[in-house]
Design a protein around this motif. Structure first.
Motif, short mmCIF file in Angstrom:
data_model
loop_
_atom_site.label_atom_id
_atom_site.label_comp_id
_atom_site.label_asym_id
_atom_site.label_seq_id
_atom_site.Cartn_x
_atom_site.Cartn_y
_atom_site.Cartn_z
N VAL A 65 0.84 -1.21 0.00
CA VAL A 65 0.00 0.00 0.00
C VAL A 65 0.87 1.25 0.00
O VAL A 65 0.60 2.21 -0.72
CB VAL A 65 -0.98 -0.01 1.19
CG1 VAL A 65 -1.68 1.33 1.35
CG2 VAL A 65 -2.01 -1.11 1.01
N SER A 66 1.94 1.25 0.78
CA SER A 66 2.86 2.40 0.81
C SER A 66 3.48 2.65 -0.55
O SER A 66 3.56 3.80 -0.99
CB SER A 66 3.97 2.18 1.85
OG SER A 66 3.44 2.16 3.14
N ILE A 75 -5.40 3.97 -1.95
CA ILE A 75 -6.14 2.78 -1.53
C ILE A 75 -7.02 3.19 -0.35
O ILE A 75 -6.52 3.66 0.67
CB ILE A 75 -5.19 1.64 -1.09
CG1 ILE A 75 -4.20 1.26 -2.19
CG2 ILE A 75 -5.99 0.43 -0.62
CD1 ILE A 75 -4.81 0.62 -3.40
N GLU A 76 -8.33 3.04 -0.51
CA GLU A 76 -9.27 3.40 0.55
C GLU A 76 -9.14 2.44 1.73
O GLU A 76 -8.78 1.28 1.56
CB GLU A 76 -10.71 3.36 0.01
CG GLU A 76 -10.98 4.34 -1.10
CD GLU A 76 -10.85 5.80 -0.66
OE1 GLU A 76 -11.19 6.11 0.49
OE2 GLU A 76 -10.42 6.62 -1.49
N LEU A 82 -10.88 -5.03 3.40
CA LEU A 82 -11.45 -6.17 2.68
C LEU A 82 -10.37 -7.03 2.03
O LEU A 82 -10.43 -8.25 2.05
CB LEU A 82 -12.45 -5.69 1.63
CG LEU A 82 -13.74 -5.09 2.19
CD1 LEU A 82 -14.57 -4.46 1.09
CD2 LEU A 82 -14.54 -6.12 2.97
N ARG A 83 -9.35 -6.40 1.47
CA ARG A 83 -8.24 -7.15 0.87
C ARG A 83 -7.57 -8.01 1.93
O ARG A 83 -7.20 -9.16 1.68
CB ARG A 83 -7.24 -6.17 0.24
CG ARG A 83 -6.02 -6.80 -0.37
CD ARG A 83 -6.37 -7.51 -1.66
NE ARG A 83 -6.36 -8.93 -1.39
CZ ARG A 83 -7.02 -9.85 -2.08
NH1 ARG A 83 -7.77 -9.53 -3.09
NH2 ARG A 83 -6.94 -11.11 -1.78
N PHE A 84 -7.40 -7.46 3.14
CA PHE A 84 -6.76 -8.21 4.22
C PHE A 84 -7.62 -9.41 4.60
O PHE A 84 -7.11 -10.52 4.76
CB PHE A 84 -6.52 -7.31 5.44
CG PHE A 84 -5.50 -7.86 6.38
CD1 PHE A 84 -4.15 -7.62 6.17
CD2 PHE A 84 -5.87 -8.63 7.46
CE1 PHE A 84 -3.19 -8.14 7.02
CE2 PHE A 84 -4.92 -9.16 8.33
CZ PHE A 84 -3.57 -8.91 8.10
N PHE A 108 -10.40 -0.68 8.75
CA PHE A 108 -9.16 -1.45 8.74
C PHE A 108 -8.60 -1.66 10.15
O PHE A 108 -8.25 -2.77 10.52
CB PHE A 108 -8.12 -0.74 7.85
CG PHE A 108 -6.84 -1.50 7.70
CD1 PHE A 108 -6.80 -2.69 6.99
CD2 PHE A 108 -5.67 -1.02 8.26
CE1 PHE A 108 -5.62 -3.39 6.84
CE2 PHE A 108 -4.48 -1.72 8.11
CZ PHE A 108 -4.45 -2.91 7.41
N SER A 109 -8.54 -0.61 10.95
CA SER A 109 -7.95 -0.74 12.30
C SER A 109 -8.75 -1.69 13.18
O SER A 109 -8.17 -2.44 13.97
CB SER A 109 -7.83 0.64 12.96
OG SER A 109 -9.11 1.24 13.08
#
Length: 152
Positions: A65-66, A75-76, A82-84, A108-109
């Motif tokens: 992502v970085s 990347i939202e 969701l990807r994770f 995400f968090s």
């Protein structure tokens, strides 16, 4: 003086720090279509191997992502979450519905926090404090001839 020989060969005649950083950007932060496509493919095909720690897998995702953000691809947060989730191995299959159940949006968090807690629980290092979605055991045995409910 501290650059590897193959890198030094590319920047040998550069005299200012600004020009040096510019050259490093040209060499190592390629913004072309092929690099963008490669990084997006890495992001979309990311899979966590069985036995890999959540924190190690998180580092891989954050690295991709970085790199994408450096070349201008945003990347939202929900897409990252969701990807994770989709990249988790079969041993985490039971967690997928729990992570998204009843949610308007996926954060995400929150996903990472719950997965790290689940990993600790699976490793036997979980705390005794129940978390959301956990089951409480109730002891209804008679003690001193009165009935008590004990929550563990």
């Amino acid at each position: 003086m501290y650059l590897a020989k193959n890198v030094l060969a590319n920047v040998l005649k550069i005299t200012t720090a600004k020009d040096l950083w510019g050259k490093f950007g040209e060499l190592y932060q390629a913004k072309g279509v092929s690099n963008r496509m490669y990084l997006k493919e890495q992001f979309h095909t990311l899979r966590m191997n069985e036995g890999t720690k959540i924190s190690d897998h998180l580092s891989v995702l954050n690295s991709i992502v970085s790199e994408l953000e450096v070349i201008g691809v945003k990347i939202e947060d929900e897409d990252k979450a969701l990807r994770f989730i989709w990249s988790l191995p079969p041993s985490y299959e039971h967690m997928k519905p729990i992570l998204v159940y009843g949610k308007e949006t996926v954060v995400f968090s929150e996903i990472i926090s719950k997965l790290l807690s689940e990993e600790r629980r699976l490793m036997g290092g979980g705390s005794n404090v129940p978390s959301e979605g956990s089951t409480l055991a109730v002891d209804t045995r008679k003690k001193n001839s009165e009935k008590k409910n004990v929550i563990c």
